[in-house]
Design an enzyme around this catalytic site. Structure first.
Site, PDB file in Angstrom:
ATOM      1  N   GLY A 160      -3.873  31.968   7.388  1.00 30.58           N
ATOM      2  CA  GLY A 160      -4.677  32.673   8.389  1.00 30.58           C
ATOM      3  C   GLY A 160      -4.293  32.146   9.758  1.00 30.58           C
ATOM      4  N   ARG A 161      -5.253  32.221  10.672  1.00 26.58           N
ATOM      5  CA  ARG A 161      -4.955  31.818  12.054  1.00 26.58           C
ATOM      6  C   ARG A 161      -4.653  30.333  12.150  1.00 26.58           C
ATOM      7  NH1 ARG A 161      -9.765  35.756  13.604  1.00 26.58           N
ATOM      8  NH2 ARG A 161     -10.763  34.452  12.060  1.00 26.58           N
ATOM      9  N   ILE A 162      -5.399  29.514  11.418  1.00 24.49           N
ATOM     10  CA  ILE A 162      -5.143  28.064  11.479  1.00 24.49           C
ATOM     11  C   ILE A 162      -3.875  27.736  10.693  1.00 24.49           C
ATOM     12  CG2 ILE A 162      -6.069  25.758  10.997  1.00 24.49           C
ATOM     13  CD1 ILE A 162      -8.890  26.978  11.317  1.00 24.49           C
ATOM     14  N   ARG A 183      -3.653  35.297   0.066  1.00 19.96           N
ATOM     15  CA  ARG A 183      -4.086  36.435  -0.750  1.00 19.96           C
ATOM     16  C   ARG A 183      -3.004  37.517  -0.776  1.00 19.96           C
ATOM     17  NH1 ARG A 183     -10.048  37.466   1.261  1.00 19.96           N
ATOM     18  NH2 ARG A 183      -9.057  36.391   2.975  1.00 19.96           N
ATOM     19  N   ALA A 195      -9.700  22.177   4.892  1.00 22.47           N
ATOM     20  CA  ALA A 195     -10.463  23.407   4.653  1.00 22.47           C
ATOM     21  C   ALA A 195     -11.941  23.057   4.437  1.00 22.47           C
ATOM     22  CB  ALA A 195      -9.873  24.136   3.455  1.00 22.47           C
ATOM     23  N   ARG A 196     -12.329  22.922   3.195  1.00 23.11           N
ATOM     24  CA  ARG A 196     -13.672  22.485   2.826  1.00 23.11           C
ATOM     25  C   ARG A 196     -13.522  21.623   1.584  1.00 23.11           C
ATOM     26  NH1 ARG A 196     -15.206  23.577   7.180  1.00 23.11           N
ATOM     27  NH2 ARG A 196     -16.769  25.122   7.817  1.00 23.11           N
ATOM     28  N   GLU A 241     -20.202  15.843   1.120  1.00 23.12           N
ATOM     29  CA  GLU A 241     -19.849  15.305   2.440  1.00 23.12           C
ATOM     30  C   GLU A 241     -21.118  14.839   3.138  1.00 23.12           C
ATOM     31  OE1 GLU A 241     -16.605  17.399   4.640  1.00 23.12           O
ATOM     32  OE2 GLU A 241     -18.182  17.633   6.140  1.00 23.12           O
ATOM     33  N   HIS A 281     -14.702  14.860   8.826  1.00 21.42           N
ATOM     34  CA  HIS A 281     -14.747  16.267   9.266  1.00 21.42           C
ATOM     35  C   HIS A 281     -14.511  16.372  10.782  1.00 21.42           C
ATOM     36  CE1 HIS A 281     -16.480  20.405   8.021  1.00 21.42           C
ATOM     37  NE2 HIS A 281     -15.724  20.549   9.094  1.00 21.42           N
ATOM     38  N   GLY A 301     -11.855  18.067  12.165  1.00 19.79           N
ATOM     39  CA  GLY A 301     -10.873  19.124  12.437  1.00 19.79           C
ATOM     40  C   GLY A 301     -10.895  19.657  13.865  1.00 19.79           C
TER      41      GLY A 301
HETATM   42  C1  8YV Z   1     -16.905  22.734  12.940  1.00 18.70           C
HETATM   43  C2  8YV Z   1     -15.531  23.580  10.997  1.00 18.70           C
HETATM   44  O1  8YV Z   1     -16.866  21.713  13.830  1.00 18.70           O
HETATM   45  O2  8YV Z   1     -15.362  25.507  12.317  1.00 18.70           O
HETATM   46  C3  8YV Z   1     -15.464  25.043  11.199  1.00 18.70           C
HETATM   47  O3  8YV Z   1     -15.498  25.768  10.193  1.00 18.70           O
HETATM   48  O4  8YV Z   1     -15.423  23.132   9.915  1.00 18.70           O
HETATM   49  C4  8YV Z   1     -15.678  22.603  12.089  1.00 18.70           C
HETATM   50  O5  8YV Z   1     -14.532  22.673  12.870  1.00 18.70           O
HETATM   51  C5  8YV Z   1     -18.152  22.690  12.173  1.00 18.70           C
HETATM   52  O6  8YV Z   1     -18.349  23.868  11.467  1.00 18.70           O
HETATM   53  C6  8YV Z   1     -19.365  22.436  13.060  1.00 18.70           C
HETATM   54  O7  8YV Z   1     -20.330  21.916  12.307  1.00 18.70           O
END
Ligand code: 8YV
Length: 315
Positions: free
Chosen positions: A152-154, A174, A233-234, A263, A282, A284
């Site tokens: 995707g974009r990232i 996908r 990601a997650r 987490e 976390h 990112g």
């Molecule tokens: C956010 C993130 O900082 O954008 C997302 O999906 O995982 C993080 O970069 C976070 O959601 C803020 O709580």
């Protein structure tokens, strides 16, 4: 003339000062308890700053809810279908965080491959009494093969950075992307081929029913013993127990995790005791510049939704 009441917004506080400044007293903030317990008076908006769960039952407790605005791009904690069924727009913050999040993928790749955290601990310790050219040999990054899961974009921003490191780029998505810059030389592969051929497997996909537990024992066993797993990601995309076992048994070389499931990990979790894993809390999108842009966009979405106007960016 009666003074118009401010829109009432439930938020999972404490909010960053930047967010509060941007809200500029234009809304009445209500605590998260209201989302859990409901209240008699109408609530106009829901601002999700952290990752607290929002489903239809939360939405139904907030009568008059016009908008949900999320600070962040990932909305796996929000039941978007429930919001859709109720005609409530869900705003998120795509694009503004692509660069910072991709930078984090590279940060973890470099730190994991070159054993930076282990090296830092060693350099600070009393054990570092002489320089030994034979210690702490890591894995190269440049010219190696990276497999990006989720283009995707990232993912695209990760690919651009990997191309600058002269890496051979594979990706799984996908569907194949025909619009990728040709200079990336990115090859669309099956998930299995990506696992077996990559030196770095980088997870950049959203957490959905399809991607939950995508990396389990079977997938880890397909990876090279010298491979490095990166998760920006997650946490739920990876089976934590399976990863812990794979790292313990040196089935893969290292893992660089910006996210974990759960987490945070409970203190004393076995993963935290392993030296072949690098874990960030976390981070990112955690730069001053990006978090400011996320605050701007999420507050703008909130205010637009409260005014009954289309949001700038919706899920
Ligand atoms: C956010 C993130 O900082 O954008 C997302 O999906 O995982 C993080 O970069 C976070 O959601 C803020 O709580």
């Amino acid at each position: 003339m009666t003074e118009q009441r401010k829109p009432r917004v439930v938020a999972d506080t404490p909010l960053a000062d930047t967010v509060l400044e941007l809200m500029d007293n234009r809304v009445e903030l209500l605590p998260w308890d209201v989302a859990l317990e409901g209240c008699d008076d109408p609530v106009d908006g829901l601002y999700t700053y952290g990752h607290l769960e929002v489903d239809g039952s939360v939405m139904d407790r907030l009568s008059g809810l016009k908008v949900i605005s999320n600070f962040g791009v990932g909305v796996d904690h929000i039941n978007v279908q429930d919001a859709r069924d109720r005609g409530i727009p869900v705003g998120n913050t795509p694009n503004v965080l692509n660069g910072a999040t991709a930078d984090m993928a590279l940060t973890l790749m470099l730190a994991s491959g070159r054993r930076l955290v282990e090296g830092d601990c060693y350099a600070r310790s009393a054990e570092f009494t002489y320089y030994d050219p034979g210690y702490m040999l890591g894995r190269e990054i440049h010219s190696e093969t990276v497999g990006i899961v989720g283009m995707g974009r990232i993912g695209l921003e990760v690919a651009r950075r990997c191309a600058a490191f002269n890496m051979n780029i594979l990706y799984y998505n996908r569907r194949e992307r025909t619009d990728l810059p040709p200079e990336l030389n990115a090859t669309y592969t099956s998930f299995d081929d990506l696992l077996t051929e990559s030196d770095y497997v980088v997870l950049v996909c959203p957490l959905t029913d399809e991607t939950r537990g995508l990396i389990g024992a079977e997938q880890l066993s397909k990876m090279k013993q010298t491979a490095i797993l990166i998760n920006i990601a997650r946490g739920g995309v990876v089976d934590t127990d399976a990863l812990t076992n794979a790292l313990k048994n040196c089935e893969i070389y290292h893992a660089g995790l910006d996210v974990t499931e759960p987490e945070p990990l409970p203190r004393g979790h076995e993963l935290l005791s392993l030296s072949n894993v690098t874990i960030a809390p976390h981070l990112g999108s955690a730069t001053e510049q990006t978090r400011f842009k996320m605050a701007e966009l999420s507050v703008e979405n909130l205010m637009l939704g409260l005014a009954g106007e289309p949001l700038r960016t919706t899920v």
